[in-house]
Design a protein around this motif. Structure first.
Motif, PDB file in Angstrom:
ATOM      1  N   HIS A  22       0.201  -1.653   0.233  1.00  0.00           N
ATOM      2  CA  HIS A  22       0.064   0.151  -0.107  1.00  0.00           C
ATOM      3  C   HIS A  22       1.365   1.549   0.253  1.00  0.00           C
ATOM      4  O   HIS A  22       0.967   2.652  -0.858  1.00  0.00           O
ATOM      5  N   GLN A  23       1.772   1.223   1.006  1.00  0.00           N
ATOM      6  CA  GLN A  23       2.810   2.223   0.767  1.00  0.00           C
ATOM      7  C   GLN A  23       3.392   2.749  -0.533  1.00  0.00           C
ATOM      8  O   GLN A  23       3.917   4.052  -0.565  1.00  0.00           O
ATOM      9  N   GLY A  44       6.382   6.017  -3.341  1.00  0.00           N
ATOM     10  CA  GLY A  44       5.504   6.103  -2.583  1.00  0.00           C
ATOM     11  C   GLY A  44       4.043   6.644  -2.558  1.00  0.00           C
ATOM     12  O   GLY A  44       4.621   8.054  -3.444  1.00  0.00           O
ATOM     13  N   THR A  45       3.017   6.473  -2.161  1.00  0.00           N
ATOM     14  CA  THR A  45       2.231   7.419  -1.564  1.00  0.00           C
ATOM     15  C   THR A  45       2.161   7.936  -0.907  1.00  0.00           C
ATOM     16  O   THR A  45       1.693   9.121  -1.200  1.00  0.00           O
ATOM     17  N   ASP A  46       3.507   8.206   0.028  1.00  0.00           N
ATOM     18  CA  ASP A  46       3.707   8.928   1.038  1.00  0.00           C
ATOM     19  C   ASP A  46       4.545  10.231   0.444  1.00  0.00           C
ATOM     20  O   ASP A  46       4.953  11.141   1.246  1.00  0.00           O
ATOM     21  N   GLY A  47       5.249   9.646  -0.996  1.00  0.00           N
ATOM     22  CA  GLY A  47       5.969  10.897  -1.773  1.00  0.00           C
ATOM     23  C   GLY A  47       7.069  10.175  -1.148  1.00  0.00           C
ATOM     24  O   GLY A  47       8.167  11.414  -2.233  1.00  0.00           O
ATOM     25  N   GLN A  48       8.028   9.379  -0.998  1.00  0.00           N
ATOM     26  CA  GLN A  48       9.491   9.041  -0.862  1.00  0.00           C
ATOM     27  C   GLN A  48       9.584   7.670  -1.717  1.00  0.00           C
ATOM     28  O   GLN A  48       8.874   7.121  -2.319  1.00  0.00           O
ATOM     29  N   ARG A  49      10.885   8.442  -2.253  1.00  0.00           N
ATOM     30  CA  ARG A  49      11.929   7.019  -3.425  1.00  0.00           C
ATOM     31  C   ARG A  49      12.124   5.916  -2.991  1.00  0.00           C
ATOM     32  O   ARG A  49      13.131   6.418  -1.967  1.00  0.00           O
ATOM     33  N   ARG A  50      11.387   4.582  -3.090  1.00  0.00           N
ATOM     34  CA  ARG A  50      12.832   3.921  -2.886  1.00  0.00           C
ATOM     35  C   ARG A  50      13.683   2.941  -3.927  1.00  0.00           C
ATOM     36  O   ARG A  50      12.562   3.013  -4.916  1.00  0.00           O
TER      37      ARG A  50
END
Length: 470
Positions: free
Chosen positions: A38-39, A97-103
């Motif tokens: 989800h994240q 992700g949905t939190d704006g963080q790149r992974r």
């Protein structure tokens, strides 16, 4: 599917080798992390599908992926190795992700690469499930870490000391860039690649950093906070080589890692750490040593290198004070202090000394401190009573709430991890599922089932050594 948005693949090609995973015969999903999906903006229904098993085993390359193996070097147990790299891992690409963080999305155990050094590039089931479980436990405790999205059985055997079932871990990280990623380009005197990597890291991880000196400061501070958090849960990484230190400040590479049962500051689990270089108490000093290697790798980027050496030495030497402040914050909370002061370090150290002298269980001692009379567990009852009296005078009025949020009730006990792996090898994933459920709710009260999983090992269950699994 996975919506890739790649940036590392745009860097100079000499930082990596484009490399597809090696397909396997019978991929089968063993575990998948719906909350993390989800994240990441990944549909959990897709993650549970046979299609996902094919992708995350390396049999199918999804649209937008740009698979590659990263190049790095490193000091391993203090010895320089000029070329390492991803010998059994393939970076599929990156997601925002949905939190704006790149992974990063990486497949670990995906087959040989040019950096495999004659290895098979594979992983067997045990280390895959260990990393899945321990990394998710660390995340649940709020400790910066890589994450596990999925574990897939390959249907193939891996030969180590014996024939073992193979598996692939899908690892998620803020990035897989390491101290060794900088070291390799510095050693090759490739200043252009070094600068491109530094610019990438600043933009990706530390956008507020003021140039190269600011990058160094940010990484030093992140590692000080991270190592203090490790110490606070009795975690021993086991292989703190420079190629296993992430620039992002996340815990990475859960090989022979372990959590202490009885407190012993000199405790070592890793079977390959024969001199105790990476013992529990040595971890802050090793982090400082690794950071010095990072600083050295950055020197070629500075116009006045002699001045940079003096400046960077000063910046690196901030680590002990930063670490001590972070350690005091972590352990102060563990004994219920709202605002720990430097003088409280003595109170904390007195307890740790008593614990070491009595072989007290690290996790249970702190978890029980606010609710139980522990005096009977200490041979020197008078010394513990004296410490308790001083603690009662110092602790905050809301100490119980502070401690409840700072002291996990349950950790991945080594004997439980080994039991889980043995069951999984026999085809039984129920112990993995039960242990994962328990350790990803580390601060929840203990019911009967959780209490059993939280209990220290019996004398017959004690694990004395852990292994890399490579």
């Amino acid at each position: 599917m996975i919506a890739f948005d790649n940036s590392f693949a745009r860097l100079p090609d000499r930082m990596f080798t484009r490399q597809a995973p090696t397909p396997v015969t019978q991929p089968r999903m063993l575990a998948h992390n719906d909350a993390l999906a989800h994240q990441l903006g990944i549909d959990p229904a897709w993650l549970a599908s046979p299609e996902a098993a094919q992708v995350l085993a390396g049999n199918a390359i999804p649209d937008g992926a740009e698979p590659l193996a990263q190049l790095y070097a490193g000091h391993q147990f203090g010895n320089w190795n000029p070329q390492l790299g991803d010998g059994r891992a393939i970076l599929l690409g990156e997601v925002v992700g949905t939190d704006g963080q790149r992974r990063d999305v990486q497949l670990k155990g995906a087959g040989p690469t040019p950096y495999s050094r004659s290895g098979d590039g594979r992983a067997w089931l045990g280390p895959v499930l260990r990393e899945y479980l321990v990394s998710e436990a660390m995340a649940a405790m709020g400790i910066p870490t890589t994450r596990a999205l999925a574990a897939v059985a390959t249907g193939e055997s891996v030969i180590r000391e014996t024939r073992l079932p193979g598996a692939v871990l899908t690892r998620i990280a803020a990035s897989h860039i390491r101290v060794g990623s900088f070291q390799v380009h510095a050693a090759r005197q490739d200043t252009d690649a070094l600068r491109a990597l530094a610019d990438h890291v600043i933009a990706r991880h530390y956008p507020d950093a003021d140039g190269i000196p600011g990058l160094l400061d940010a990484v030093v501070a992140a590692q000080a906070r991270l190592i203090a958090r490790w110490m606070g849960v009795g975690f021993i990484h086991g292989v703190m080589n420079t190629d296993n230190m992430a620039i992002s400040g996340e815990t990475i590479d859960y090989g022979p890692c372990a959590f202490m049962d009885a407190y012993d500051p000199q405790k070592v689990f890793s079977s390959i750490d024969r001199q105790g270089r990476y013992a529990y108490a040595n971890q802050p000093g090793i982090a400082l040593w690794n950071l010095a290697q990072f600083a050295t790798a950055l020197i070629p980027l500075m116009p006045d290198q002699d001045a940079a050496i003096a400046d960077f030495t000063t910046r690196i030497n901030h680590f002990p004070d930063l670490y001590q402040a972070a350690w005091l914050h972590v352990f102060g909370a563990k004994i219920g202090l709202t605002d720990p002061q430097p003088d409280d370090a003595d109170l904390i150290q007195r307890l740790l000394t008593l614990m070491a002298q009595n072989g007290a269980d690290f996790t249970q001692t702190f978890a029980s401190l606010a609710t139980s009379d522990l005096q009977d567990r200490f041979a020197d009852r008078e010394a513990f009573a004296s410490w308790t009296a001083d603690w009662h005078r110092r602790r905050s009025s809301d100490h119980a709430a502070i401690m409840a949020g700072a002291n996990p009730q349950i950790i991945p006990r080594n004997h439980r991890v080994e039991q889980m792996i043995a069951a999984a090898v026999d085809g039984d994933m129920a112990p993995f599922d039960a242990l994962l459920d328990a350790v990803t709710a580390p601060y929840a009260p203990l019911d009967a089932a959780r209490a059993d999983l939280a209990a220290p090992p019996t004398s017959a269950e004690i694990v004395t050594a852990t292994f890399c699994g490579t």
